[in-house]
Scaffold this active site. Structure first.
Site, PDB file in Angstrom:
ATOM      1  N   LYS A  78       1.053  -1.253  -0.027  1.00  0.00           N
ATOM      2  CA  LYS A  78       0.226  -0.198   0.022  1.00  0.00           C
ATOM      3  C   LYS A  78       0.969   1.159  -0.063  1.00  0.00           C
ATOM      4  O   LYS A  78       2.112   1.348   0.428  1.00  0.00           O
ATOM      5  CB  LYS A  78      -0.704   0.006   1.291  1.00  0.00           C
ATOM      6  CG  LYS A  78      -2.018  -1.152   1.440  1.00  0.00           C
ATOM      7  CD  LYS A  78      -2.645  -1.159   2.584  1.00  0.00           C
ATOM      8  CE  LYS A  78      -3.669  -1.996   2.736  1.00  0.00           C
ATOM      9  NZ  LYS A  78      -4.702  -1.681   1.799  1.00  0.00           N
ATOM     10  N   ARG A 115     -10.436 -11.568   1.796  1.00  0.00           N
ATOM     11  CA  ARG A 115     -11.162 -12.858   1.167  1.00  0.00           C
ATOM     12  C   ARG A 115     -10.396 -14.230   1.165  1.00  0.00           C
ATOM     13  O   ARG A 115     -11.182 -15.225   1.125  1.00  0.00           O
ATOM     14  CB  ARG A 115     -11.855 -12.256  -0.211  1.00  0.00           C
ATOM     15  CG  ARG A 115     -10.589 -12.204  -1.224  1.00  0.00           C
ATOM     16  CD  ARG A 115     -11.020 -11.400  -2.471  1.00  0.00           C
ATOM     17  NE  ARG A 115     -10.907  -9.955  -2.148  1.00  0.00           N
ATOM     18  CZ  ARG A 115     -11.377  -9.025  -3.051  1.00  0.00           C
ATOM     19  NH1 ARG A 115     -11.836  -9.396  -4.507  1.00  0.00           N
ATOM     20  NH2 ARG A 115     -11.690  -7.689  -2.716  1.00  0.00           N
TER      21      ARG A 115
END
EC number: 3.4.11.1
Length: 503
Positions: free
Chosen positions: A282, A356
């Site tokens: 990030k 996920r």
């Protein structure tokens, strides 16, 4: 802080302070009118002089009002009477608590619970007042050396109800409100804890402490990486490979329904205690806020605490999926193909779509409980923030009745959710040339494609997904965890237990 309910007329209250409402324009609430009559028009005379208009957020503290036993009266502006809704009611309570705390009123009798809020009864008003009061007084100062506290903090609040018949519902509202508020506080404390302290092992220790506190009907099991390997939870394990902190899955089981065939409701919380993005790292700006990527697990922990405190007649299982996503020599890579616990394979296109991958194995794991319903809670996608902002949680489900239940609970709790579609067309975006599916589906409908990914692992039970990426924490000056959606899930479980507040 201590809360109680009573039923009595305002002129007979002997307290440090009485709290009553004033509407726009300079219109006294029914209780304020009673006090005005007893004080020979003292309050209305002040309003005529322009001391208070009654606009939302305005306050006026009166001392030694004639013929009134209490030392002070706090007038709170409530806006226009017909416009007083749930949100404004809670804002009025918040302003009341802050004013009492700032002015050194250590106790007060509050008549705001007698205000008319359309469609909401006495139970709702008292419970929301308790929850809002606790929320207003919350601070996270465990790690500060200098802790600022009010000189004379508010210690006791009495809520007045119109008749003695409503005392029972008022007392229950306080009981429920305190349990939910404690769950919210627990979730916020976990969320606000820094990642060098709050890792997967810390989550596991909190889960074990919960079982110790409520040992009568709570047990906690912690599953480490070795057992995960034996179970085939390869997607979950891959996410944590780059971290020196072990991935740990904490399973909290609460049994409150004595029936042998009672199936549990399972809550699954994403617990990424820090998400650097991994190899797909990030940007540095705002990366500190990725300690909040475990707010799903924090919320599940808070709900389990509420359930145990209220001893709800349900079976509920909470799973805290603790993990840390870091770059490193052992970290998983874009291009890897992972075999999940379900046997389905996933091509990793972005290591920052890691939540996920953790959740898909946990959603497969919980099949063994033969659940009545499964609800996962996750700070899953930035796309949900773009779609719904920071006020409303995203909801997806493979079962319409469950989705409707959750939406209803969200409205009643004031912790709103909005349903997004799980249309088959979005599934096409997850196609991969090298595996059964890819872990991302591109930018269009990103929150929905994440839900579609999870739905492939939930075909054996009724399931709902709450994407709290936009609602789990605040940035800026008010930076901190919100504790959402503890209130929503608490209301859902209270409804399931038969406590829907319609008494």
């Amino acid at each position: 802080m201590e809360f109680s309910v009573k039923s009595g007329s305002p002129e007979k209250q002997r307290s440090a302070c009485i709290v009553v409402g004033v509407f726009e324009p300079r219109r006294l609430s029914p209780i304020a009118e009673q006090l005005d009559k007893i004080s020979d028009g003292y309050i209305s005379a002040l309003l005529r002089r322009g001391e208070l208009e009654g606009k939302p957020g305005q306050t006026l503290l009166l001392h030694h009002v004639p013929n009134i036993l209490s030392e002070r009266i706090l007038l709170i502006g409530c806006g226009k009477e017909r416009e007083l809704d749930e949100r404004q009611y809670k804002q009025v309570i918040q302003k009341t608590i802050n004013t009492l705390n700032d002015t050194g009123s250590m106790e007060a009798v509050c008549f705001l619970t007698e205000l008319h809020v359309k469609g909401r009864n006495n139970y709702w008003k008292v419970r929301q007042a308790v929850e809002t009061a606790k929320e207003t007084l919350y601070s996270f100062d465990q790690l500060k050396t200098n802790k600022s506290e009010p000189r004379r903090p508010l210690r006791k609040m009495v809520f007045n109800v119109p008749t003695r018949r409503e005392l029972t519902s008022g007392e229950r509202a306080i009981q429920h409100g305190l349990a939910i508020a404690a769950g919210i506080k627990a979730a916020k404390d976990l969320g606000n804890m820094p990642p060098n302290i709050c890792n997967a092992a810390y989550l596991a220790s909190q889960a074990r402490q919960l079982a110790d506190t409520y040992s009568k009907n709570v047990i906690t099991r912690v599953i480490g990486e070795q057992q995960m390997r034996e179970l085939g939870m390869n997607a979950y394990l891959a996410v944590g490979n780059g971290s020196q902190n072990e991935s740990l899955m904490s399973v909290i089981e609460y049994k409150g329904n004595p029936a042998e065939d009672a199936r549990p409701i399972v809550l699954v919380g994403k617990g990424l205690t820090f998400d650097s993005g991994g190899i797909s790292i990030k940007p540095a700006e705002g990366m500190d806020e990725m300690k909040y990527d475990m707010c799903g697990a924090a919320a599940v922990y808070g709900v389990m605490r509420m359930v145990a405190e209220l001893q709800l007649p349900l079976n509920v299982i909470g799973v805290l999926a603790g993990c840390e996503n870091m770059p490193g020599g052992r970290a998983y890579r874009p291009g890897d193909v992972l075999t999940t616990m379900s046997g389905q394979t996933v091509e990793v296109l972005n290591t920052d779509a890691e939540g996920r991958l953790v959740l898909c194995d946990v959603l497969t794991y919980v099949e063994r409980f033969e659940p009545e319903a499964v609800i996962d809670v996750a700070t899953l996608t930035g796309a949900c923030v773009i779609a719904l902002g920071h006020h409303i949680t995203g909801l997806m489900s493979n079962h319409n009745p469950l989705a409707h239940e959750l939406i209803g609970a969200s409205e009643l709790a004031g912790d709103r959710a909005w349903r997004l579609p799980l249309a088959d067309e979005f599934q096409d975006q997850l196609e991969s040339n090298f595996a059964d599916m890819a872990n991302i589906g591109g930018r269009p409908g990103g929150a929905i494609t994440a839900g579609c990914f999870l739905s492939r692992f939930t075909r054996k039970y009724n399931w709902a997904h709450l994407d709290i990426a936009g609602t789990a924490w605040r940035s800026g000056k008010a930076k901190g965890a919100t504790g959402r959606p503890v209130a929503l899930l608490s209301q859902f479980l209270l409804n399931r237990a038969g406590f829907n507040g319609e008494e």
